[in-house]
Design a protein around this motif. Structure first.
Motif, PDB file in Angstrom:
ATOM      1  N   ALA A 141      40.454 -17.850 -27.150  1.00 42.84           N
ATOM      2  CA  ALA A 141      39.981 -19.201 -27.090  1.00 42.84           C
ATOM      3  C   ALA A 141      38.357 -18.928 -27.562  1.00 42.84           C
ATOM      4  N   ASP A 142      38.038 -19.217 -28.716  1.00 41.31           N
ATOM      5  CA  ASP A 142      36.564 -18.952 -29.166  1.00 41.31           C
ATOM      6  C   ASP A 142      35.834 -20.251 -28.889  1.00 41.31           C
ATOM      7  N   GLU A 143      34.808 -20.280 -28.392  1.00 44.82           N
ATOM      8  CA  GLU A 143      33.799 -21.368 -27.888  1.00 44.82           C
ATOM      9  C   GLU A 143      34.584 -22.494 -27.151  1.00 44.82           C
ATOM     10  N   GLY A 144      35.345 -21.901 -26.318  1.00 52.08           N
ATOM     11  CA  GLY A 144      36.256 -22.775 -25.557  1.00 52.08           C
ATOM     12  C   GLY A 144      35.358 -23.510 -24.532  1.00 52.08           C
ATOM     13  N   LYS A 145      35.320 -24.991 -24.954  1.00 56.05           N
ATOM     14  CA  LYS A 145      34.279 -25.690 -24.065  1.00 56.05           C
ATOM     15  C   LYS A 145      34.828 -27.216 -24.068  1.00 56.05           C
ATOM     16  N   ASN A 146      34.763 -27.708 -22.959  1.00 63.52           N
ATOM     17  CA  ASN A 146      35.321 -29.166 -22.654  1.00 63.52           C
ATOM     18  C   ASN A 146      34.290 -29.939 -21.883  1.00 63.52           C
ATOM     19  N   GLU A 147      33.862 -31.095 -22.362  1.00 59.09           N
ATOM     20  CA  GLU A 147      33.068 -31.751 -21.804  1.00 59.09           C
ATOM     21  C   GLU A 147      33.447 -32.182 -20.108  1.00 59.09           C
ATOM     22  N   ASN A 148      34.693 -32.482 -19.930  1.00 60.58           N
ATOM     23  CA  ASN A 148      34.958 -32.439 -18.430  1.00 60.58           C
ATOM     24  C   ASN A 148      35.406 -31.267 -17.768  1.00 60.58           C
ATOM     25  N   LYS A 149      34.517 -30.339 -17.512  1.00 61.59           N
ATOM     26  CA  LYS A 149      34.661 -29.124 -17.003  1.00 61.59           C
ATOM     27  C   LYS A 149      35.665 -28.786 -15.904  1.00 61.59           C
ATOM     28  N   ARG A 150      35.389 -29.741 -14.862  1.00 55.15           N
ATOM     29  CA  ARG A 150      36.297 -29.877 -13.772  1.00 55.15           C
ATOM     30  C   ARG A 150      37.787 -29.850 -14.005  1.00 55.15           C
TER      31      ARG A 150
ATOM     32  N   THR B 215      30.739 -10.370 -11.198  1.00 58.11           N
ATOM     33  CA  THR B 215      29.581  -9.871 -11.956  1.00 58.11           C
ATOM     34  C   THR B 215      28.265 -10.749 -11.738  1.00 58.11           C
ATOM     35  N   GLY B 216      27.248 -10.254 -12.348  1.00 55.15           N
ATOM     36  CA  GLY B 216      26.073 -11.154 -12.170  1.00 55.15           C
ATOM     37  C   GLY B 216      26.345 -12.400 -13.092  1.00 55.15           C
ATOM     38  N   ALA B 217      27.055 -12.307 -14.284  1.00 56.39           N
ATOM     39  CA  ALA B 217      27.295 -13.232 -15.154  1.00 56.39           C
ATOM     40  C   ALA B 217      28.035 -14.357 -14.627  1.00 56.39           C
ATOM     41  N   LYS B 218      29.038 -13.841 -13.606  1.00 53.40           N
ATOM     42  CA  LYS B 218      30.044 -14.866 -13.177  1.00 53.40           C
ATOM     43  C   LYS B 218      29.039 -15.534 -12.160  1.00 53.40           C
ATOM     44  N   ARG B 219      28.177 -14.951 -11.276  1.00 50.38           N
ATOM     45  CA  ARG B 219      27.562 -15.553 -10.327  1.00 50.38           C
ATOM     46  C   ARG B 219      26.606 -16.618 -10.998  1.00 50.38           C
ATOM     47  N   ALA B 220      25.992 -16.253 -12.266  1.00 56.35           N
ATOM     48  CA  ALA B 220      25.094 -17.483 -12.971  1.00 56.35           C
ATOM     49  C   ALA B 220      25.973 -18.476 -13.556  1.00 56.35           C
ATOM     50  N   MET B 221      27.082 -17.992 -13.781  1.00 56.63           N
ATOM     51  CA  MET B 221      27.947 -19.230 -14.593  1.00 56.63           C
ATOM     52  C   MET B 221      28.145 -20.355 -13.103  1.00 56.63           C
ATOM     53  N   ILE B 222      28.706 -19.605 -12.078  1.00 54.66           N
ATOM     54  CA  ILE B 222      29.146 -20.575 -11.099  1.00 54.66           C
ATOM     55  C   ILE B 222      27.750 -21.563 -10.658  1.00 54.66           C
ATOM     56  N   VAL B 223      26.617 -20.797 -10.516  1.00 54.09           N
ATOM     57  CA  VAL B 223      25.356 -21.578 -10.215  1.00 54.09           C
ATOM     58  C   VAL B 223      24.925 -22.553 -11.483  1.00 54.09           C
ATOM     59  N   ASP B 224      25.252 -22.249 -12.802  1.00 49.98           N
ATOM     60  CA  ASP B 224      25.056 -23.262 -13.791  1.00 49.98           C
ATOM     61  C   ASP B 224      25.899 -24.202 -13.797  1.00 49.98           C
ATOM     62  N   ASN B 225      26.964 -24.197 -13.336  1.00 50.24           N
ATOM     63  CA  ASN B 225      27.891 -25.408 -13.483  1.00 50.24           C
ATOM     64  C   ASN B 225      27.843 -26.327 -12.108  1.00 50.24           C
TER      65      ASN B 225
ATOM     66  N   SER C  13      26.847 -29.055  -9.496  1.00 47.69           N
ATOM     67  CA  SER C  13      25.840 -30.370  -9.643  1.00 47.69           C
ATOM     68  C   SER C  13      24.875 -30.374  -8.738  1.00 47.69           C
ATOM     69  N   ASP C  14      23.652 -31.120  -8.804  1.00 42.36           N
ATOM     70  CA  ASP C  14      22.549 -31.113  -7.936  1.00 42.36           C
ATOM     71  C   ASP C  14      22.930 -31.076  -6.533  1.00 42.36           C
ATOM     72  N   LEU C  15      23.906 -31.848  -6.166  1.00 46.86           N
ATOM     73  CA  LEU C  15      24.331 -31.954  -4.720  1.00 46.86           C
ATOM     74  C   LEU C  15      24.872 -30.687  -4.317  1.00 46.86           C
ATOM     75  N   ALA C  16      25.743 -30.062  -5.014  1.00 48.00           N
ATOM     76  CA  ALA C  16      26.294 -28.571  -4.741  1.00 48.00           C
ATOM     77  C   ALA C  16      25.550 -27.563  -4.673  1.00 48.00           C
ATOM     78  N   ALA C  17      24.327 -27.736  -5.515  1.00 45.06           N
ATOM     79  CA  ALA C  17      23.360 -26.769  -5.533  1.00 45.06           C
ATOM     80  C   ALA C  17      22.422 -26.876  -4.141  1.00 45.06           C
TER      81      ALA C  17
END
Length: 171
Positions: free
Chosen positions: A8-17, A120-130, A132-136
């Motif tokens: 899946a190239d550029e697999g992205k959905n607005e409702n990620k959850r 991986t570091g990239a996985k940690r970053a993806m978790i953080v990037d996703n 919400s403010d409350l989750a952060a």
């Protein structure tokens, strides 16, 4: 049917959850239902592997304790055009047969297909990037409470907090 790799190239959905929940179900299923036109539906063992690519660091929602996804980030400047010309010749020639041979002979004795994907570091970053403010806020509270539970620049020396007090700090 008769497939084992899905890209899946550029697999992205607005409702990620919502997508993350559906994707977990898809990648964890044991049986794949095949429903071809003009043939009665039937089931086969699901052997699909998924490879998603994106340029966005938050393309997929991952929970803090995700165990399914392996995330890598490719960094660096593009290589000289000569490299890509040589690679194209290799790729269209005998190159893939060498990769296939390597994979067929790879020692997988210690591989656990039911184990967790590497963190991986990239996985940690993806978790953080996703998050919400409350989750952060909650993650910071869990990981380093003294950085969050402060007033006038000083740590508030308390062991027990009410939800209302935490909410006032969050706000």
């Amino acid at each position: 049917e008769n497939r084992c790799f899905v890209i899946a190239d550029e697999g992205k959905n607005e409702n990620k959850r919502v997508s993350a929940g559906q994707f977990k179900t898809t990648i964890s299923r044991q049986i794949l239902r095949i429903n071809t036109k003009y043939i009665p539906a039937y089931s086969v063992p699901d052997r699909l592997n998924f490879y998603l690519t994106s340029n966005d660091p938050d393309c997929c929602y991952l929970e803090d304790d995700d165990r399914r996804a392996f995330v890598i980030e490719v960094k660096g400047e593009p290589l000289p055009s000569e490299f890509y010309k040589e690679y194209d010749l290799w790729y269209k020639g005998s190159g893939p047969s060498y990769v296939f041979d390597y994979l067929l002979n790879l020692d997988l004795i210690d591989f656990n297909p039911m184990g967790h994907a590497p963190l991986t570091g990239a996985k940690r970053a993806m978790i953080v990037d996703n998050r919400s403010d409350l989750a952060a806020f909650c993650a910071a509270l869990r990981e380093d409470p003294d950085s969050v539970l402060r007033a006038a620049g000083k740590v508030i020396p308390r062991a027990v907090w009410s939800i209302a007090e935490l909410l006032s700090i969050y706000d």
